[in-house]
Design a protein around this motif. Structure first.
Motif: not given
Length: 306
Positions: A17-22
């Protein structure tokens, strides 16, 4: 960025899935991930974490942006390290005191077998103490940790008995210098100074009974998910025997991971330690990796190529 996360469809189902960058803290480097290994602890967590949770402890990758506090390796360095349950992703923020620099002679997928399994094997034997001239019994010796325990114990001057579930699971262990015993219903007959156990249950009990007076049992896992039972004469018949429990994520808080992981990297890079995955699969096919780990059909580690 993309990451493998829990889905809630079933306990072990994962999907990209697409998630926020760290967003790294000052003591963390931003790392582009190339490979990561699967551990049973990762998948146990998957059963209890909310939908959309990230997973993964083993990291191999390249530093894109070094830590703001000046610690750790520079940009462009290839590293291996321990993540905080977020390694199965394109990018990870990684603490600089949880990583070691890799040499060019060690591939990404081979290096991915070292952080969790290698440190567990190293610390289990260090907890046991002096190895030269000792007899070490390793249960579950075909697993990622077990195979490294066998090699490190031999390198330390021990005679090693590798106890595995079946002949197929013992493949390659004799080449590491171990005496291989197959079948958990047929215990070894040779006594031991050190027991390194990851199986639990009756296997642990049978192995414990083989310990000599003054011996050490180091436990780091329980794959059968059964109680550990000591024989009734556990202390009287074996005076001085010591029982140690190793939980890696607690142990590393008192250790120098860069030095210890660096040692393992050096041993593997120079051929003194064989760090090779039993299966490498692209992270776009996580189901195959999970099935292989839980079916115990693979000797050694299962590695995701990212």
């Amino acid at each position: 960025m993309k990451a493998l996360v829990t889905t809630g469809v079933e306990p072990l189902a994962l999907e990209l899935r697409s998630v926020s960058d760290p967003r790294p803290r000052s003591d963390e480097a931003l790392v582009e991930v190339h490979a990561s290994a699967l551990n049973r602890a990762d998948l146990l967590l998957a059963r209890h974490r909310p939908v959309g949770s990230s997973l993964g402890l083993d990291v191999v990758g390249t530093v894109l942006r070094p830590a703001a506090d000046g610690s750790g390796p520079p940009a462009g360095a290839r590293i291996a390290g321990l993540a905080e349950n977020n390694a199965w992703a394109e990018l990870v923020a990684l603490r600089t005191d949880r990583m070691a620099v890799l040499t060019d002679s060690l591939t990404d997928t081979d290096a991915a077998t070292l952080p969790v399994a290698g440190l567990t094997a190293l610390y289990a034997l260090q907890r046991a103490g002096w190895l030269l001239g000792k007899r070490v019994l390793v249960t579950g010796a075909s697993g990622g940790v077990g195979r490294l325990v066998v090699q490190l114990a031999r390198a330390g001057g021990s005679e090693v008995t590798a106890w595995v579930r079946s002949p197929a699971r013992g493949a390659g262990l004799a080449e590491f210098g171990a005496e291989v015993v197959s079948g958990y219903d047929t215990p070894p007959t040779t006594s031991a100074d050190i027991l390194v156990d990851s199986v639990g249950g009756e296997v642990f009990s049978a192995g414990y009974k083989l310990l000599r007076a003054g011996g050490v049992a180091t436990v780091f896992g329980n794959t059968v998910r059964a109680e550990l039972r000591l024989p009734a004469d556990w202390g009287h018949a074996r005076p001085g025997v010591r029982l140690e429990y190793l939980f890696l994520l607690d142990e590393v808080t008192r250790r120098s991971v860069p030095a210890d992981l660096g040692l393992l990297v050096d041993l593997a890079a120079t051929g003194r330690l064989v760090a090779e995955p039993g299966l490498v699969t692209p992270w776009t096919d996580p189901d195959r990796a999970v099935r292989s780990l839980y079916s115990r059909e693979i000797n050694g580690k299962v590695v995701l190529s990212i």
